[in-house]
Design a protein around this motif. Structure first.
Motif, PDB file in Angstrom:
ATOM      1  N   THR A   1      -3.795   0.045 -10.175  1.00  0.00           N
ATOM      2  CA  THR A   1      -4.908  -0.861 -10.395  1.00  0.00           C
ATOM      3  C   THR A   1      -4.725  -2.014  -9.687  1.00  0.00           C
ATOM      4  N   VAL A   2      -5.867  -2.896  -9.356  1.00  0.00           N
ATOM      5  CA  VAL A   2      -5.648  -3.999  -8.779  1.00  0.00           C
ATOM      6  C   VAL A   2      -4.531  -5.063  -9.271  1.00  0.00           C
ATOM      7  N   ALA A   3      -4.334  -5.218 -10.723  1.00  0.00           N
ATOM      8  CA  ALA A   3      -3.116  -5.944 -10.915  1.00  0.00           C
ATOM      9  C   ALA A   3      -2.051  -5.542 -10.610  1.00  0.00           C
ATOM     10  N   ASP A   4      -1.515  -4.063 -10.565  1.00  0.00           N
ATOM     11  CA  ASP A   4      -0.508  -3.432  -9.815  1.00  0.00           C
ATOM     12  C   ASP A   4      -0.064  -3.817  -8.559  1.00  0.00           C
ATOM     13  N   VAL A   5      -1.096  -3.643  -7.655  1.00  0.00           N
ATOM     14  CA  VAL A   5      -1.164  -3.855  -6.410  1.00  0.00           C
ATOM     15  C   VAL A   5      -0.818  -5.570  -6.043  1.00  0.00           C
TER      16      VAL A   5
ATOM     17  N   LYS B   1      -7.817   5.937  -0.722  1.00  0.00           N
ATOM     18  CA  LYS B   1      -6.728   5.155  -0.592  1.00  0.00           C
ATOM     19  C   LYS B   1      -6.732   3.414  -0.944  1.00  0.00           C
ATOM     20  N   ILE B   2      -5.894   3.024  -1.216  1.00  0.00           N
ATOM     21  CA  ILE B   2      -5.983   1.407  -1.482  1.00  0.00           C
ATOM     22  C   ILE B   2      -6.032   0.594  -0.039  1.00  0.00           C
ATOM     23  N   VAL B   3      -7.061  -0.194   0.153  1.00  0.00           N
ATOM     24  CA  VAL B   3      -7.141  -0.986   1.211  1.00  0.00           C
ATOM     25  C   VAL B   3      -6.933  -2.523   0.845  1.00  0.00           C
ATOM     26  N   ILE B   4      -6.036  -3.193   1.456  1.00  0.00           N
ATOM     27  CA  ILE B   4      -6.108  -4.661   1.352  1.00  0.00           C
ATOM     28  C   ILE B   4      -6.402  -5.384   2.379  1.00  0.00           C
ATOM     29  N   GLU B   5      -7.244  -6.385   2.287  1.00  0.00           N
ATOM     30  CA  GLU B   5      -7.748  -7.199   3.382  1.00  0.00           C
ATOM     31  C   GLU B   5      -7.503  -8.514   3.063  1.00  0.00           C
TER      32      GLU B   5
ATOM     33  N   VAL C   1       0.878  -1.242   0.071  1.00  0.00           N
ATOM     34  CA  VAL C   1       0.022   0.224  -0.053  1.00  0.00           C
ATOM     35  C   VAL C   1       0.856   1.284   0.059  1.00  0.00           C
ATOM     36  N   ASN C   2       1.829   1.207   0.741  1.00  0.00           N
ATOM     37  CA  ASN C   2       3.118   2.429   0.922  1.00  0.00           C
ATOM     38  C   ASN C   2       3.479   2.679  -0.470  1.00  0.00           C
ATOM     39  N   GLN C   3       3.824   1.672  -1.409  1.00  0.00           N
ATOM     40  CA  GLN C   3       4.575   1.838  -2.678  1.00  0.00           C
ATOM     41  C   GLN C   3       3.643   2.038  -3.744  1.00  0.00           C
ATOM     42  N   VAL C   4       2.523   1.336  -3.863  1.00  0.00           N
ATOM     43  CA  VAL C   4       1.938   1.836  -5.078  1.00  0.00           C
ATOM     44  C   VAL C   4       1.014   3.353  -4.711  1.00  0.00           C
ATOM     45  N   GLY C   5       0.753   3.659  -5.608  1.00  0.00           N
ATOM     46  CA  GLY C   5       0.053   5.278  -5.797  1.00  0.00           C
ATOM     47  C   GLY C   5      -1.534   4.762  -5.713  1.00  0.00           C
TER      48      GLY C   5
ATOM     49  N   ASP D   1      -5.358 -14.307  -3.218  1.00  0.00           N
ATOM     50  CA  ASP D   1      -6.022 -14.446  -1.839  1.00  0.00           C
ATOM     51  C   ASP D   1      -6.375 -13.125  -1.201  1.00  0.00           C
ATOM     52  N   LEU D   2      -5.864 -11.952  -1.713  1.00  0.00           N
ATOM     53  CA  LEU D   2      -6.131 -10.577  -1.371  1.00  0.00           C
ATOM     54  C   LEU D   2      -7.404  -9.941  -1.471  1.00  0.00           C
ATOM     55  N   ASP D   3      -8.081  -9.268  -1.083  1.00  0.00           N
ATOM     56  CA  ASP D   3      -9.020  -8.578  -1.082  1.00  0.00           C
ATOM     57  C   ASP D   3      -8.846  -7.198  -1.446  1.00  0.00           C
ATOM     58  N   VAL D   4      -8.635  -6.449  -2.661  1.00  0.00           N
ATOM     59  CA  VAL D   4      -8.077  -5.290  -2.648  1.00  0.00           C
ATOM     60  C   VAL D   4      -9.292  -4.208  -3.049  1.00  0.00           C
ATOM     61  N   SER D   5      -9.383  -3.091  -2.291  1.00  0.00           N
ATOM     62  CA  SER D   5     -10.318  -2.261  -2.648  1.00  0.00           C
ATOM     63  C   SER D   5     -10.000  -0.865  -2.331  1.00  0.00           C
ATOM     64  N   LYS D   6     -10.789   0.190  -2.622  1.00  0.00           N
ATOM     65  CA  LYS D   6     -10.355   1.698  -2.354  1.00  0.00           C
ATOM     66  C   LYS D   6     -11.481   2.265  -1.226  1.00  0.00           C
TER      67      LYS D   6
END
Length: 117
Positions: free
Chosen positions: A55-59, A87-91, A47-51, A78-83
């Motif tokens: 996109t989800v693929a970049d994350v 801010k990008i949130v990974i769960e 999260v700190n590295q990507v802006g 297995d990650l749930d990526v959302s905004k």
């Protein structure tokens, strides 16, 4: 005559067995907890590295790089990526089953999120 104080052999054996069982349980659980901490650390680093425009693929690609460095078996699929608020949130959430003895095992549910970082 003073009464001697001490530990009886039966008490010593009982507490030794309890101590050994707790130590074995700790040695089996510790690697899974360390793995969870690494996954959470890698998710926060991602999260700190990507802006926020990533996109989800970049994350997922960035997380896979961190996971490869830490030698994790956990996959970015297995990650749930959302905004949330731009801010990008990974769960993530997963179960770890730890065999103890015979047909007895310990099941631990791990859940993590970068929402607080």
């Amino acid at each position: 005559m003073k009464k001697q104080g001490g530990v009886a052999l039966s008490g010593l054996l009982f507490w030794s067995i309890i101590l050994v069982l707790v130590a074995v349980l700790g040695m089996k659980v510790a690697p899974t907890f360390i793995e969870y901490q690494k996954i959470l650390k890698d998710a926060k680093a991602t999260v700190n590295q990507v802006g926020p425009e990533s996109t989800v693929a970049d994350v997922r690609r960035t997380f896979d790089k961190f996971a490869e460095i830490d030698m994790l078996d956990f996959k970015s699929s297995d990650l749930d990526v959302s905004k949330d608020g731009g801010k990008i949130v990974i769960e993530f959430a997963y179960e770890k089953r730890i065999p103890l003895f015979w047909n007895v095992s310990l099941l631990i549910d791990y859940k993590g999120s970068t929402a607080g970082s």
